[in-house]
Motif scaffolding. Structure first.
Motif, PDB file in Angstrom:
ATOM      1  N   LEU A  19       5.720   2.400  10.167  1.00 31.74           N
ATOM      2  CA  LEU A  19       4.350   2.687  10.553  1.00 31.74           C
ATOM      3  C   LEU A  19       4.083   4.162  10.310  1.00 31.74           C
ATOM      4  O   LEU A  19       4.861   5.020  10.710  1.00 31.74           O
ATOM      5  CB  LEU A  19       4.186   2.350  12.031  1.00 31.74           C
ATOM      6  CG  LEU A  19       2.780   2.439  12.584  1.00 31.74           C
ATOM      7  CD1 LEU A  19       1.866   1.530  11.807  1.00 31.74           C
ATOM      8  CD2 LEU A  19       2.789   2.075  14.046  1.00 31.74           C
ATOM      9  N   THR A  66      -1.387  -0.804  15.423  1.00 34.36           N
ATOM     10  CA  THR A  66      -1.389  -0.325  16.813  1.00 34.36           C
ATOM     11  C   THR A  66      -2.074  -1.335  17.718  1.00 34.36           C
ATOM     12  O   THR A  66      -1.540  -1.736  18.759  1.00 34.36           O
ATOM     13  CB  THR A  66      -2.155   1.013  16.897  1.00 34.36           C
ATOM     14  OG1 THR A  66      -1.748   1.832  15.837  1.00 34.36           O
ATOM     15  CG2 THR A  66      -1.914   1.686  18.218  1.00 34.36           C
ATOM     16  N   THR A  78     -12.493  17.605  17.471  1.00 35.11           N
ATOM     17  CA  THR A  78     -11.504  16.852  16.711  1.00 35.11           C
ATOM     18  C   THR A  78     -12.191  15.992  15.666  1.00 35.11           C
ATOM     19  O   THR A  78     -13.075  15.213  15.982  1.00 35.11           O
ATOM     20  CB  THR A  78     -10.720  15.937  17.661  1.00 35.11           C
ATOM     21  OG1 THR A  78     -10.435  16.668  18.834  1.00 35.11           O
ATOM     22  CG2 THR A  78      -9.453  15.468  17.013  1.00 35.11           C
ATOM     23  N   GLU A  79     -11.746  16.155  14.432  1.00 38.45           N
ATOM     24  CA  GLU A  79     -12.294  15.330  13.361  1.00 38.45           C
ATOM     25  C   GLU A  79     -11.568  13.995  13.306  1.00 38.45           C
ATOM     26  O   GLU A  79     -10.401  13.900  13.672  1.00 38.45           O
ATOM     27  CB  GLU A  79     -12.099  16.038  12.020  1.00 38.45           C
ATOM     28  CG  GLU A  79     -12.996  17.229  11.825  1.00 38.45           C
ATOM     29  CD  GLU A  79     -14.375  16.810  11.393  1.00 38.45           C
ATOM     30  OE1 GLU A  79     -14.555  15.631  11.059  1.00 38.45           O
ATOM     31  OE2 GLU A  79     -15.273  17.662  11.401  1.00 38.45           O
ATOM     32  N   ALA A  80     -12.244  12.989  12.826  1.00 37.56           N
ATOM     33  CA  ALA A  80     -11.559  11.709  12.635  1.00 37.56           C
ATOM     34  C   ALA A  80     -10.644  11.825  11.429  1.00 37.56           C
ATOM     35  O   ALA A  80     -10.955  12.540  10.471  1.00 37.56           O
ATOM     36  CB  ALA A  80     -12.570  10.607  12.408  1.00 37.56           C
ATOM     37  N   PRO A  81      -9.490  11.170  11.454  1.00 41.09           N
ATOM     38  CA  PRO A  81      -8.568  11.265  10.322  1.00 41.09           C
ATOM     39  C   PRO A  81      -9.142  10.602   9.074  1.00 41.09           C
ATOM     40  O   PRO A  81      -9.819   9.581   9.155  1.00 41.09           O
ATOM     41  CB  PRO A  81      -7.332  10.518  10.822  1.00 41.09           C
ATOM     42  CG  PRO A  81      -7.826   9.634  11.901  1.00 41.09           C
ATOM     43  CD  PRO A  81      -8.976  10.333  12.523  1.00 41.09           C
ATOM     44  N   GLY A 112      -5.683   0.965   3.718  1.00 44.63           N
ATOM     45  CA  GLY A 112      -4.605   1.673   4.388  1.00 44.63           C
ATOM     46  C   GLY A 112      -4.902   2.047   5.837  1.00 44.63           C
ATOM     47  O   GLY A 112      -4.163   1.666   6.741  1.00 44.63           O
ATOM     48  N   ASN A 128     -12.637  12.968   5.341  1.00 43.83           N
ATOM     49  CA  ASN A 128     -13.137  14.120   4.613  1.00 43.83           C
ATOM     50  C   ASN A 128     -13.983  13.744   3.407  1.00 43.83           C
ATOM     51  O   ASN A 128     -14.779  14.525   2.946  1.00 43.83           O
ATOM     52  CB  ASN A 128     -11.967  14.997   4.163  1.00 43.83           C
ATOM     53  CG  ASN A 128     -11.438  15.798   5.331  1.00 43.83           C
ATOM     54  OD1 ASN A 128     -12.170  16.001   6.305  1.00 43.83           O
ATOM     55  ND2 ASN A 128     -10.195  16.227   5.252  1.00 43.83           N
ATOM     56  N   ILE A 130      -5.095  -0.992   8.148  1.00 44.31           N
ATOM     57  CA  ILE A 130      -3.798  -1.596   8.457  1.00 44.31           C
ATOM     58  C   ILE A 130      -3.088  -0.760   9.505  1.00 44.31           C
ATOM     59  O   ILE A 130      -2.555  -1.273  10.484  1.00 44.31           O
ATOM     60  CB  ILE A 130      -2.930  -1.674   7.176  1.00 44.31           C
ATOM     61  CG1 ILE A 130      -3.571  -2.578   6.142  1.00 44.31           C
ATOM     62  CG2 ILE A 130      -1.523  -2.109   7.505  1.00 44.31           C
ATOM     63  CD1 ILE A 130      -3.242  -4.017   6.263  1.00 44.31           C
ATOM     64  N   ARG A 131      -3.125   0.581   9.326  1.00 44.38           N
ATOM     65  CA  ARG A 131      -2.429   1.455  10.257  1.00 44.38           C
ATOM     66  C   ARG A 131      -3.010   1.310  11.667  1.00 44.38           C
ATOM     67  O   ARG A 131      -2.287   1.112  12.645  1.00 44.38           O
ATOM     68  CB  ARG A 131      -2.544   2.916   9.808  1.00 44.38           C
ATOM     69  CG  ARG A 131      -1.573   3.833  10.512  1.00 44.38           C
ATOM     70  CD  ARG A 131      -2.021   5.286  10.432  1.00 44.38           C
ATOM     71  NE  ARG A 131      -3.298   5.489  11.080  1.00 44.38           N
ATOM     72  CZ  ARG A 131      -3.474   5.489  12.391  1.00 44.38           C
ATOM     73  NH1 ARG A 131      -2.451   5.307  13.183  1.00 44.38           N
ATOM     74  NH2 ARG A 131      -4.665   5.669  12.912  1.00 44.38           N
ATOM     75  N   ARG A 150     -15.814   7.628  17.178  1.00 39.08           N
ATOM     76  CA  ARG A 150     -14.732   7.912  18.129  1.00 39.08           C
ATOM     77  C   ARG A 150     -15.293   8.364  19.461  1.00 39.08           C
ATOM     78  O   ARG A 150     -14.806   7.978  20.521  1.00 39.08           O
ATOM     79  CB  ARG A 150     -13.801   8.987  17.566  1.00 39.08           C
ATOM     80  CG  ARG A 150     -12.928   8.490  16.448  1.00 39.08           C
ATOM     81  CD  ARG A 150     -12.128   9.607  15.842  1.00 39.08           C
ATOM     82  NE  ARG A 150     -11.030  10.022  16.697  1.00 39.08           N
ATOM     83  CZ  ARG A 150      -9.819   9.467  16.650  1.00 39.08           C
ATOM     84  NH1 ARG A 150      -9.591   8.468  15.827  1.00 39.08           N
ATOM     85  NH2 ARG A 150      -8.871   9.888  17.425  1.00 39.08           N
ATOM     86  N   PRO A 193      -2.743  10.587  11.344  1.00 37.85           N
ATOM     87  CA  PRO A 193      -2.981  11.907  10.755  1.00 37.85           C
ATOM     88  C   PRO A 193      -3.501  12.906  11.784  1.00 37.85           C
ATOM     89  O   PRO A 193      -3.192  14.094  11.714  1.00 37.85           O
ATOM     90  CB  PRO A 193      -4.038  11.633   9.680  1.00 37.85           C
ATOM     91  CG  PRO A 193      -4.053  10.174   9.469  1.00 37.85           C
ATOM     92  CD  PRO A 193      -3.509   9.527  10.694  1.00 37.85           C
ATOM     93  N   ASP A 199      -8.118   4.796  19.006  1.00 34.68           N
ATOM     94  CA  ASP A 199      -7.341   4.890  17.776  1.00 34.68           C
ATOM     95  C   ASP A 199      -7.672   3.761  16.817  1.00 34.68           C
ATOM     96  O   ASP A 199      -7.633   3.932  15.605  1.00 34.68           O
ATOM     97  CB  ASP A 199      -5.853   4.851  18.144  1.00 34.68           C
ATOM     98  CG  ASP A 199      -4.994   5.305  16.991  1.00 34.68           C
ATOM     99  OD1 ASP A 199      -5.449   6.208  16.266  1.00 34.68           O
ATOM    100  OD2 ASP A 199      -3.900   4.765  16.811  1.00 34.68           O
ATOM    101  N   GLU A 247     -13.445  23.665  17.812  1.00 39.64           N
ATOM    102  CA  GLU A 247     -12.334  22.914  18.383  1.00 39.64           C
ATOM    103  C   GLU A 247     -12.625  21.432  18.527  1.00 39.64           C
ATOM    104  O   GLU A 247     -11.937  20.725  19.246  1.00 39.64           O
ATOM    105  CB  GLU A 247     -11.938  23.460  19.769  1.00 39.64           C
ATOM    106  CG  GLU A 247     -11.452  24.888  19.771  1.00 39.64           C
ATOM    107  CD  GLU A 247     -10.034  25.015  19.267  1.00 39.64           C
ATOM    108  OE1 GLU A 247      -9.248  24.105  19.521  1.00 39.64           O
ATOM    109  OE2 GLU A 247      -9.734  26.006  18.602  1.00 39.64           O
ATOM    110  N   LEU A 250       0.822  -1.207   0.000  1.00 41.16           N
ATOM    111  CA  LEU A 250       0.000   0.000   0.000  1.00 41.16           C
ATOM    112  C   LEU A 250       0.857   1.258   0.000  1.00 41.16           C
ATOM    113  O   LEU A 250       0.580   2.199  -0.724  1.00 41.16           O
ATOM    114  CB  LEU A 250      -0.918   0.009   1.221  1.00 41.16           C
ATOM    115  CG  LEU A 250      -2.125  -0.914   1.151  1.00 41.16           C
ATOM    116  CD1 LEU A 250      -2.829  -0.926   2.486  1.00 41.16           C
ATOM    117  CD2 LEU A 250      -3.083  -0.451   0.068  1.00 41.16           C
ATOM    118  N   GLY A 286      -4.825  -1.156  12.693  1.00 42.17           N
ATOM    119  CA  GLY A 286      -4.696  -2.543  13.124  1.00 42.17           C
ATOM    120  C   GLY A 286      -3.333  -2.821  13.729  1.00 42.17           C
ATOM    121  O   GLY A 286      -3.233  -3.546  14.716  1.00 42.17           O
TER     122      GLY A 286
END
Lengths: 154, 519
Positions: free
Chosen positions: A106, B165, B453-456, B157, B459, B160-161, B299, A110, B234, B451, A100, B163
């Motif tokens: 890692l 963690t 916090t948005e989830a990453p 993506g 968008n 995986i990121r 979240r 964001p 997260d 203020e 990917l 996961g």
């Protein structure tokens, strides 16, 4: 309970190296670290089995006082199987991640990036305050933070 | 009756095997897995009735007697947890079937999903009936490995990121658990929980404390207790909606269940209750403050999940029969309501194409059914009387007030504050996503939303879809179950109290496994 010093030293070194590797960002190193920590734990179980002894089979006239404790060995076998399975899964995950993003590392979260950059922007404003209009200043700060946040997400 | 006990693990595993064989034939897979879970539900209900009427059940696997073989123990607590988790697993399975059929399975390879889900179920059930510390570890590993697969489902993506963690944190907790088992075996020469309980009193208190804290850290990571909870918000929200729902409902509660057994059976003498109280306080406050700052519904719900774990730790830390009974009722309430809210969030996500309250509005008009399905469990979680959230919190606070100290009063205050802030966070979701007219979403300015916090990576709004009847129906059924916890609160609370009495002192548990005593 007498314990072989060699095993204790081996376990300690493996734990130390394993924990060090697991703290790295590179995912391959995390897997290697996990393998070391897993095997260090297996050695810990072996140490906890107590003294040395004959293989735990009573047929050859060995008395129960002479044989080794078989239960920790069964634990170790189970733990090895679990570690093996998890390692296989992790390798697949690393491969997928590499496909990917073409990187072994890692990625940053964001959201963390956005927060860090927003804080940096606010600090910048505080260092160079605009003496004229605080209200406008505040809006600029928000706008800058917003822009940076969006850039961080891209 | 004893023969029924292994079925709760075997049926899901057989279901997983059958679903794997069924492979590409999705309809057959669905039928097999649903039948297996319905059968488990039936078995657990029979077990609960039997255990409550006659007494706890013991099964010595393979016929090996207790300290040598593995024992499976079903007392009231285990049986109750089995029934609740079977209900939740079945509901979420049906929800995901509804979602899968509607989405044409483009996102999730279903041939993997169903078998993995059944393996997860087997791990959860195994953890609830384990009477042996190593068997508990195996149960944890079964459910964790299945959860690794489910949380990275589809291999996109962000998953995986998130996961990675989740997986690395879980691996560390597993290694800590295994090392604790090794050291307990070294100190006591057994892994049978009843025998550990007897022998633990004979060793040095400082060694007891080390073993105790190691186990609590390992379970605390799984239960998402405050300093160890950072991984949860997260990783959970990026998974598919049904997966998040079942993780949020069950996996953390397996950790709480293990902490409960640790405190009541394994280390009844070693006392860390004050430390647990402090941890419970911080878990509630830090968790809910996180929830207040979130704009993304999933979240936000993940943070409320963490903060409400604090209530359960509070109940366990009291260590009284009343406290444990209230905790058991609270766990049952929380599993049901948290899962329902995540399912409702899944419906919102489909209907509105986003889960950010900054971007959605007018859902009350667009889809009144979803609005009701979100509103009722939201009030319930916030602890509005007469819902079960209120009853559970009232039970906990009453039990706390029976053994007054400044720490307990601080916790009662924190609990009330957390309850109000939960209500505030969920009411804001309601105001923005449901009540606000859809045409006001653009250019909407409100001090409530500043203020946040948005989830990453959220968008891009996804396609809006209508929710199929099965998904709505399942969520409605879960809402009905959560309301039933209120309607039948009397008998249920009495059952929880009786389950709490079982846990009073380790002697009950030891006498159960070793009727003739053990060294």
């Amino acid at each position: 309970m007498s314990v072989s010093l060699v095993l204790v030293v081996l376990m300690a070194v493996m734990y130390a190296c394993g924990v060090y590797l697991m703290l790295e960002r590179s995912m391959t190193r995390v897997v290697l670290g996990f393998l070391l920590v897993g095997n260090a734990t297996n050695i810990l179980i072996l140490i906890m089995g107590g003294r040395r002894g004959l293989a735990p089979i009573l047929n050859d006239g060995a008395t129960s006082g002479e044989i080794n404790d078989p239960l920790p060995q069964a634990f170790i076998l189970t733990a090895i199987v679990i570690t093996f399975g998890v390692t296989a899964f992790l390798l697949a995950l690393i491969y997928r991640s590499w496909r990917l993003s073409r990187a072994d590392e890692l990625e940053d979260d964001p959201e963390d990036l956005a927060i860090a950059e927003r804080d940096a922007a606010v600090q910048e404003e505080l260092r160079n305050p605009d003496p004229l209009d605080t209200e406008v200043d505040h809006l600029d700060e928000l706008a800058a933070a917003h822009d940076l946040g969006e850039r961080g997400e891209e | 009756m004893n023969a029924l006990i292994p079925l709760v693990v075997m049926l899901p595993l057989l279901g997983a095997a059958a679903a794997l064989i069924a492979g590409k034939r999705q309809r057959l897979q669905v039928i097999v897995t649903v039948i297996a879970l319905v059968a488990v539900l039936a078995v657990s209900v029979v077990l609960l009735v039997e255990v409550d009427a006659v007494g706890p059940l013991i099964m010595e696997v393979g016929g090996w007697p207790a300290p040598f073989g593995i024992v499976l123990v079903v007392d009231r607590l285990s049986a109750l947890m089995l029934v609740v988790s079977a209900v939740v697993l079945l509901a979420v399975l049906l929800f995901s079937v509804g979602q899968g059929m509607a989405d044409g399975d483009s996102e999730t390879p279903v041939s993997i999903y169903h078998p993995t889900y059944m393996v997860l179920a087997a791990g959860v059930f195994n953890a609830f009936i384990a009477g042996d510390l190593f068997n508990l570890y195996v149960g944890f590993e079964i459910l964790l490995v299945a959860s690794y697969v489910l949380i990275t489902m589809g291999g996109t993506g962000p998953r995986i990121r998130a996961g990675v963690t989740y997986i690395v944190v879980s691996l560390i907790s597993s290694m800590l658990f295994l090392a604790s088992i090794a050291m307990i075996y070294g100190a006591l020469g057994t892994v049978n929980m009843a025998q550990i309980s007897v022998r633990m009193t004979e060793i040095d208190p400082s060694v007891q404390l080390i073993l105790h804290v190691m186990l609590l850290i390992a379970f605390g990571i799984k239960a998402a207790v405050f300093p160890l909870s950072f991984w949860l918000p997260d990783s959970y929200p990026t998974a598919p909606a049904p997966v998040t729902a079942v993780f949020a409902g069950l996996l953390t509660k397996v950790g709480v269940y293990a902490i409960m057994r640790t405190e009541t059976v394994l280390f009844a003498e070693s006392d860390v209750n004050d430390a647990l109280m402090v941890v419970a306080f911080l878990t509630m406050i830090v968790g809910i403050l996180g929830a207040v700052a979130q704009a993304d519904i999933k979240r936000l719900l993940s943070f409320t999940l963490i903060s409400h774990i604090g209530y359960m730790i509070f109940g366990i830390a009291m260590g009284t029969v009343a406290g444990l009974g209230a905790t058991i009722y609270y766990i049952v309430h929380h599993i049901t309501v948290q899962t329902t809210l995540f399912l409702a969030a899944g419906l919102v996500e489909r209907q509105a194409g986003s889960t950010s309250i900054n971007r959605i509005g007018g859902l009350l008009k667009a889809s009144p059914v979803i609005a009701v399905l979100f509103f009722v469990p939201a009030l319930n979680l916030g602890g509005i009387p007469p819902f079960s959230g209120f009853i559970g919190k009232l039970g906990l606070f009453t039990a706390g007030a029976q053994q007054p100290s400044w720490l307990v009063y601080a916790l009662i205050g924190a609990g009330a504050l957390t309850s109000l802030l939960t209500l505030y966070a969920l009411a804001r979701v309601w105001n923005m996503a449901f009540w606000r007219p859809a045409d006001e979403v653009e250019k909407y300015e409100s001090p409530l939303l500043e203020e946040l916090t948005e989830a990453p990576g959220e968008n891009t709004d996804r396609e809006m879809k209508n929710s199929p009847r099965l998904m709505i129906g399942v969520t409605a059924a879960m809402v009905v179950v959560s309301v039933a916890l209120t309607v039948f609160a009397g008998p249920l609370y009495a059952l929880s109290s009786r389950a709490g009495e079982n846990l009073n002192g380790p002697e009950n548990y030891v006498r159960l496994v070793f009727p003739e005593g053990v060294e």
